[in-house]
Design an enzyme around this catalytic site. Structure first.
Site, PDB file in Angstrom:
ATOM      1  N   ASP A 161       0.853  -1.195   0.000  1.00 33.68           N
ATOM      2  CA  ASP A 161       0.000   0.000   0.000  1.00 33.68           C
ATOM      3  C   ASP A 161       0.893   1.251   0.000  1.00 33.68           C
ATOM      4  OD1 ASP A 161       0.941  -0.455   2.587  1.00 33.68           O
ATOM      5  OD2 ASP A 161      -0.880   0.278   3.575  1.00 33.68           O
TER       6      ASP A 161
ATOM      7  N   ASP B 140       6.892   1.206   1.939  1.00 32.21           N
ATOM      8  CA  ASP B 140       6.617   0.224   0.883  1.00 32.21           C
ATOM      9  C   ASP B 140       7.475   0.517  -0.343  1.00 32.21           C
ATOM     10  OD1 ASP B 140       3.643  -1.046   1.689  1.00 32.21           O
ATOM     11  OD2 ASP B 140       3.914   1.028   2.311  1.00 32.21           O
TER      12      ASP B 140
ATOM     13  N   PHE C  26      -0.806  -0.750  12.846  1.00 33.59           N
ATOM     14  CA  PHE C  26      -1.736  -0.292  11.807  1.00 33.59           C
ATOM     15  C   PHE C  26      -2.142  -1.403  10.832  1.00 33.59           C
ATOM     16  CE2 PHE C  26      -2.460   1.430   7.528  1.00 33.59           C
ATOM     17  CZ  PHE C  26      -3.531   2.288   7.764  1.00 33.59           C
TER      18      PHE C  26
END
Length: 310
Positions: free
Chosen positions: A9, A14, A163
């Site tokens: 994401d 990332d 998260f």
């Protein structure tokens, strides 16, 4: 070479993980990049994946996936990653286009057709991975390992939950109970790889386009972590996954049981890490305890330098 699918994401960390995986220093054969709702909406994450792929001249399919968790509504983190999900550096709009179809079907198809086992590398919520395992449980036989970033013995989105796991704990439960070997990089280890101003300075001295892009990522991400958590830089959480695949000896791992909490009022999304084996439950996870920080950053620097090599 190890066949991998990067499920992500993007996201500053990332993006760094993709850069490590795509480098000359890596032994990874990237079958594709799949995206999921997480740091921001899935459409924005997909655009960021396309932008990073184009910057790297990485010619692999980018496939959009789940736009929301299995059960509950989405939660996103623009306060950490900005409105675009990758605020800070400016990249042009990509000319690459997303591959038609859904990430879940792409994962299933790639795993089924691969002659060698496939390693899944999720660095966002686990929605796509769980959906693939629910839709086609037979793919388990051709998955070598799931190397994921998420969880820990403490939280960052709630006091108990990290998260990625919190956003879709039901999906995480499916994955952790799948029986597939899991290597888990939670906050316990990712908070050991904080890109302090000294690290950002080292990165900034590397004279190539990719290193300068990473420097801008780290500056924005570091400021967000300073503002929200008081950190002296941003932990490049997701980079631990692809760094592990490249240099597993950097990490100290413990084989233990991890269970996912989906019912608690204050503990939803918690990864219950049984470090002392008090539950008697079967070990299902190789849990990252620590990392050789000095060598981690040396390898990271070498990865970025490799992008300037002819």
């Amino acid at each position: 070479m190890r066949n991998v699918i990067l499920d992500c994401d993007p996201g500053h960390d990332d993006a760094v993980s993709i850069i490590i995986a795509a480098s000359k220093k890596s032994d990874l054969n990237i079958l594709g990049i799949t995206t999921v709702a997480g740091n921001v909406e899935v459409e924005k994450n997909t655009q960021n994946a396309l932008k990073v792929s184009e910057l790297l001249k990485l010619e692999v399919p980018v496939v959009q996936g789940a736009e929301r968790p299995l059960v509950k509504q989405s939660e996103i983190a623009p306060e950490i990653h900005g409105d675009t999900g990758m605020d800070g550096p400016e990249l042009p709009e990509p000319t690459m286009t997303v591959k038609e179809g859904h990430a879940v079907d792409f994962i299933i198809d790639q795993v089924k057709r691969s002659k060698e086992k496939v390693t899944l590398v999720p660095t966002g919520p686990l929605t796509n991975i769980a959906m693939a395992l629910i839709k086609a449980p037979e793919i388990k036989e051709n998955i070598d390992e799931i190397v994921l970033m998420g969880g820990g013995t403490f939280g960052n989105w709630t006091p108990a939950a990290e998260f990625n796991i919190y956003v879709d704990a039901e999906a995480a439960k499916v994955v952790f109970e799948s029986g597939i070997p899991i290597a888990m990089f939670g906050l316990d280890v990712t908070h050991q790889v904080i890109a302090t101003p000294d690290i950002v300075e080292r990165v900034g001295k590397i004279d190539n386009e990719i290193a300068q892009f990473v420097k801008e990522l780290l500056i924005f991400f570091g400021q967000a972590y300073k503002d929200h958590f008081g950190f002296n830089g941003g932990p490049i959480h997701d980079a631990c996954t692809t760094m592990y695949l490249m240099k597993p000896e950097l990490f100290e791992m413990q084989h233990l049981n991890v269970s996912i909490e989906t019912k608690g009022e204050f503990s939803y999304g918690m990864t219950a890490v049984d470090k002392l084996n008090v539950t008697g439950l079967q070990a299902n996870t190789h849990f990252a305890l620590s990392v050789d920080q000095d060598e981690f950053w040396n390898v990271f620097e070498a990865v970025l330098e490799s992008y300037g090599e002819v």
